[in-house]
Design a protein around this motif. Structure first.
Motif, PDB file in Angstrom:
ATOM      1  N   PRO A 202      60.214  16.723   5.844  1.00  0.00           N
ATOM      2  CA  PRO A 202      61.629  16.970   5.520  1.00  0.00           C
ATOM      3  C   PRO A 202      61.934  16.888   4.033  1.00  0.00           C
ATOM      4  N   GLU A 203      61.259  16.001   3.298  1.00  0.00           N
ATOM      5  CA  GLU A 203      61.538  15.882   1.865  1.00  0.00           C
ATOM      6  C   GLU A 203      61.045  17.088   1.072  1.00  0.00           C
ATOM      7  N   LEU A 239      56.461  13.443  22.733  1.00  0.00           N
ATOM      8  CA  LEU A 239      56.007  12.644  21.608  1.00  0.00           C
ATOM      9  C   LEU A 239      56.690  11.282  21.580  1.00  0.00           C
ATOM     10  N   CYS A 240      57.982  11.248  21.963  1.00  0.00           N
ATOM     11  CA  CYS A 240      58.700   9.969  22.024  1.00  0.00           C
ATOM     12  C   CYS A 240      58.099   9.057  23.083  1.00  0.00           C
ATOM     13  N   ASP A 241      57.718   9.649  24.228  1.00  0.00           N
ATOM     14  CA  ASP A 241      57.210   8.844  25.340  1.00  0.00           C
ATOM     15  C   ASP A 241      55.849   8.237  25.044  1.00  0.00           C
ATOM     16  N   LYS A 242      55.096   8.822  24.127  1.00  0.00           N
ATOM     17  CA  LYS A 242      53.764   8.287  23.844  1.00  0.00           C
ATOM     18  C   LYS A 242      53.858   6.908  23.216  1.00  0.00           C
ATOM     19  N   GLY A 243      54.831   6.681  22.341  1.00  0.00           N
ATOM     20  CA  GLY A 243      55.065   5.353  21.784  1.00  0.00           C
ATOM     21  C   GLY A 243      53.883   4.761  21.051  1.00  0.00           C
ATOM     22  N   ASP A 244      53.078   5.582  20.372  1.00  0.00           N
ATOM     23  CA  ASP A 244      51.897   5.073  19.673  1.00  0.00           C
ATOM     24  C   ASP A 244      51.969   5.373  18.180  1.00  0.00           C
ATOM     25  N   GLY A 245      53.170   5.228  17.622  1.00  0.00           N
ATOM     26  CA  GLY A 245      53.329   5.444  16.196  1.00  0.00           C
ATOM     27  C   GLY A 245      53.432   6.895  15.807  1.00  0.00           C
ATOM     28  N   ARG A 246      53.761   7.771  16.754  1.00  0.00           N
ATOM     29  CA  ARG A 246      53.884   9.195  16.433  1.00  0.00           C
ATOM     30  C   ARG A 246      55.160   9.509  15.640  1.00  0.00           C
ATOM     31  N   LYS A 247      56.179   8.688  15.745  1.00  0.00           N
ATOM     32  CA  LYS A 247      57.450   8.976  15.091  1.00  0.00           C
ATOM     33  C   LYS A 247      57.395   8.562  13.636  1.00  0.00           C
ATOM     34  N   LEU A 248      57.659   9.515  12.737  1.00  0.00           N
ATOM     35  CA  LEU A 248      57.650   9.262  11.300  1.00  0.00           C
ATOM     36  C   LEU A 248      59.050   9.041  10.743  1.00  0.00           C
ATOM     37  N   GLY A 249      60.070   9.533  11.455  1.00  0.00           N
ATOM     38  CA  GLY A 249      61.450   9.423  11.008  1.00  0.00           C
ATOM     39  C   GLY A 249      62.345  10.096  12.031  1.00  0.00           C
ATOM     40  N   ASP A 250      63.619  10.290  11.674  1.00  0.00           N
ATOM     41  CA  ASP A 250      64.554  10.936  12.589  1.00  0.00           C
ATOM     42  C   ASP A 250      64.072  12.362  12.888  1.00  0.00           C
ATOM     43  N   ASN A 251      63.797  12.630  14.173  1.00  0.00           N
ATOM     44  CA  ASN A 251      63.358  13.951  14.647  1.00  0.00           C
ATOM     45  C   ASN A 251      62.059  14.414  13.998  1.00  0.00           C
ATOM     46  N   HIS A 252      61.305  13.501  13.433  1.00  0.00           N
ATOM     47  CA  HIS A 252      60.073  13.845  12.704  1.00  0.00           C
ATOM     48  C   HIS A 252      58.901  13.085  13.332  1.00  0.00           C
ATOM     49  N   TYR A 253      57.850  13.835  13.700  1.00  0.00           N
ATOM     50  CA  TYR A 253      56.732  13.256  14.435  1.00  0.00           C
ATOM     51  C   TYR A 253      55.418  13.807  13.880  1.00  0.00           C
ATOM     52  N   VAL A 254      54.337  13.141  14.250  1.00  0.00           N
ATOM     53  CA  VAL A 254      53.003  13.646  13.946  1.00  0.00           C
ATOM     54  C   VAL A 254      52.255  13.816  15.269  1.00  0.00           C
ATOM     55  N   ARG A 255      51.617  14.965  15.434  1.00  0.00           N
ATOM     56  CA  ARG A 255      50.863  15.244  16.656  1.00  0.00           C
ATOM     57  C   ARG A 255      49.493  14.585  16.597  1.00  0.00           C
ATOM     58  N   GLY A 256      48.779  14.692  17.708  1.00  0.00           N
ATOM     59  CA  GLY A 256      47.455  14.083  17.782  1.00  0.00           C
ATOM     60  C   GLY A 256      46.468  14.692  16.815  1.00  0.00           C
ATOM     61  N   ASP A 257      46.664  15.956  16.439  1.00  0.00           N
ATOM     62  CA  ASP A 257      45.747  16.612  15.506  1.00  0.00           C
ATOM     63  C   ASP A 257      46.141  16.410  14.054  1.00  0.00           C
ATOM     64  N   GLY A 258      47.171  15.589  13.801  1.00  0.00           N
ATOM     65  CA  GLY A 258      47.569  15.292  12.435  1.00  0.00           C
ATOM     66  C   GLY A 258      48.644  16.203  11.874  1.00  0.00           C
ATOM     67  N   THR A 259      49.001  17.285  12.581  1.00  0.00           N
ATOM     68  CA  THR A 259      50.052  18.182  12.093  1.00  0.00           C
ATOM     69  C   THR A 259      51.425  17.562  12.365  1.00  0.00           C
ATOM     70  N   ARG A 260      52.402  17.969  11.558  1.00  0.00           N
ATOM     71  CA  ARG A 260      53.753  17.430  11.683  1.00  0.00           C
ATOM     72  C   ARG A 260      54.592  18.299  12.620  1.00  0.00           C
ATOM     73  N   ALA A 261      55.616  17.693  13.180  1.00  0.00           N
ATOM     74  CA  ALA A 261      56.563  18.424  14.030  1.00  0.00           C
ATOM     75  C   ALA A 261      57.953  17.862  13.776  1.00  0.00           C
ATOM     76  N   PHE A 262      58.858  18.746  13.363  1.00  0.00           N
ATOM     77  CA  PHE A 262      60.241  18.350  13.114  1.00  0.00           C
ATOM     78  C   PHE A 262      61.140  19.137  14.053  1.00  0.00           C
ATOM     79  N   TYR A 263      62.174  18.479  14.594  1.00  0.00           N
ATOM     80  CA  TYR A 263      63.078  19.095  15.560  1.00  0.00           C
ATOM     81  C   TYR A 263      64.478  19.110  14.956  1.00  0.00           C
ATOM     82  N   PHE A 264      65.032  20.313  14.841  1.00  0.00           N
ATOM     83  CA  PHE A 264      66.220  20.530  14.019  1.00  0.00           C
ATOM     84  C   PHE A 264      67.517  20.356  14.807  1.00  0.00           C
TER      85      PHE A 264
END
Length: 357
Positions: A202-203, A239-264
């Motif tokens: 996001p930044e 991603l929220c349900d996994k609960g293993d540190g995937r959330k990086l910020g508001d609506n911002h997550y990291v997938r298992g392969d290291g790529t980011r995912a943001f939901y607008f």
């Protein structure tokens, strides 16, 4: 069901044969017919007020889907797709209109696709607008190499109208000389970003939009088209349900392969573009409910697509990126060479003293 069948088997099952002009954008229903509505100059028919409009919600205005809008796989097996109420907002920017004049040296409109991948959206534009010039970039050299390889197989009149180049739009300048595999300033009529912005932190998103603004037509004449994940999509909940540190910020997550995912969210998108002087033309949050009847599981898919007018004055290009950090092996080699030179100078000085004595 039907996946992996031969063309003959598909014909017997009533499924369509593969069509090279059919464009599907990363799993969502965006066929070549809809692409023609988006980009063809005379797509609006005889209504002069809508000629050349960029109708992002083409085919989605009716309450009932036509047979052409329904994937045959949805009519069979245990999968059912249902339309959920879409959220649509019309902004103050006027409807898009074809430019009254071209920009030298381009014979027609200029398109730019950020994150072109293998070019599945860029190449159809050459047919949909026979005078268009298409710039397309991706941060992956491998993806751009695929586009370049396909470009070489085109007839000369098309080959010269598509220009792929490698660029990380969040850090490297899009603006430059067309001869140097960059986009000339102030020439782009339509820029598309399809499931690209969500993969960027996001930044860094303001830098991407500033970069895009630097090559768009001034005076609000261009359009920037965005299609991406919306807040509340099924993949976000997973991603929220996994609960293993995937959330990086508001609506911002990291997938298992290291790529980011943001939901607008709608407000976030509008503020993001407004900060770059881009005015909203149209924004729609699409929602579809996909139900697996056998498992009794409902999957809610949500995505956002919108059109923004270019800024009145193009933004200044991004500053050149800083030089990459020096590799560790090179630093050690440089320090070792410096130490060797110092030792040699010391030995030479001692030898000179002895000779004088």
């Amino acid at each position: 069901m039907g996946i992996g069948r031969s063309p003959a088997a598909k014909a017997r099952a009533g499924l369509p044969r593969a069509n090279p002009n059919d464009v599907r954008v990363k799993g969502f229903e965006n066929h070549a017919g809809r692409m023609s509505t988006l980009f063809r100059p005379d797509s609006a028919g005889s209504d002069p007020t809508r000629r050349g409009s960029l109708d992002l919600a083409a085919g989605d205005d009716d309450d009932d889907e036509s047979d052409d809008d329904v994937d045959p796989l949805d009519r069979m097996g245990n999968v059912e797709r249902a339309r959920v109420d879409d959220e649509r907002e019309i902004g103050p920017a006027p409807r898009y209109a074809n430019p009254a004049s071209t920009i030298h040296p381009f014979p027609g409109r200029v398109f730019l696709e950020i994150g072109c991948g293998a070019g599945n959206s860029a190449f159809p534009l050459l047919d949909l607008d026979p005078h268009a010039t298409v710039f397309c970039c991706d941060f992956s050299p491998r993806a751009v190499a695929l586009v370049e390889r396909r470009r070489r197989t085109l007839p000369a009149d098309k080959r010269d109208r598509i220009r792929p180049f490698v660029c990380d739009a969040s850090r490297e300048q899009l603006c430059g000389s067309s001869d140097g595999n960059r986009v000339p300033p102030g020439c782009v009529d339509v820029c598309t970003m399809v499931f690209v912005l969500s993969a960027i932190a996001p930044e860094r998103m303001p830098d991407v939009l500033r970069n895009v603004s630097s090559v768009m037509r001034p005076g609000g004449a261009g359009r920037v088209l965005l299609r991406d994940y919306a807040d509340g999509d099924l993949s976000q909940r997973r991603l929220c349900d996994k609960g293993d540190g995937r959330k990086l910020g508001d609506n911002h997550y990291v997938r298992g392969d290291g790529t980011r995912a943001f939901y607008f969210e709608k407000r976030f998108v509008k503020d993001l573009f407004a900060d770059q002087g881009m005015v909203l033309e149209e924004l729609t949050v699409h929602a579809r409910a996909v139900t697996n009847r056998a498992a009794g599981r409902r999957m809610d898919r949500r995505w956002i697509q919108c059109s923004f007018a270019s800024a009145s004055t193009p933004a200044t290009p991004l500053p050149p990126p800083p030089p990459p950090p020096e590799p560790e092996w090179r630093r050690r080699a440089r320090e070792a060479e410096s130490a060797r030179v110092e030792r040699a100078a010391k030995v030479e000085a001692e030898r000179a003293v002895r000779e004088e004595a």
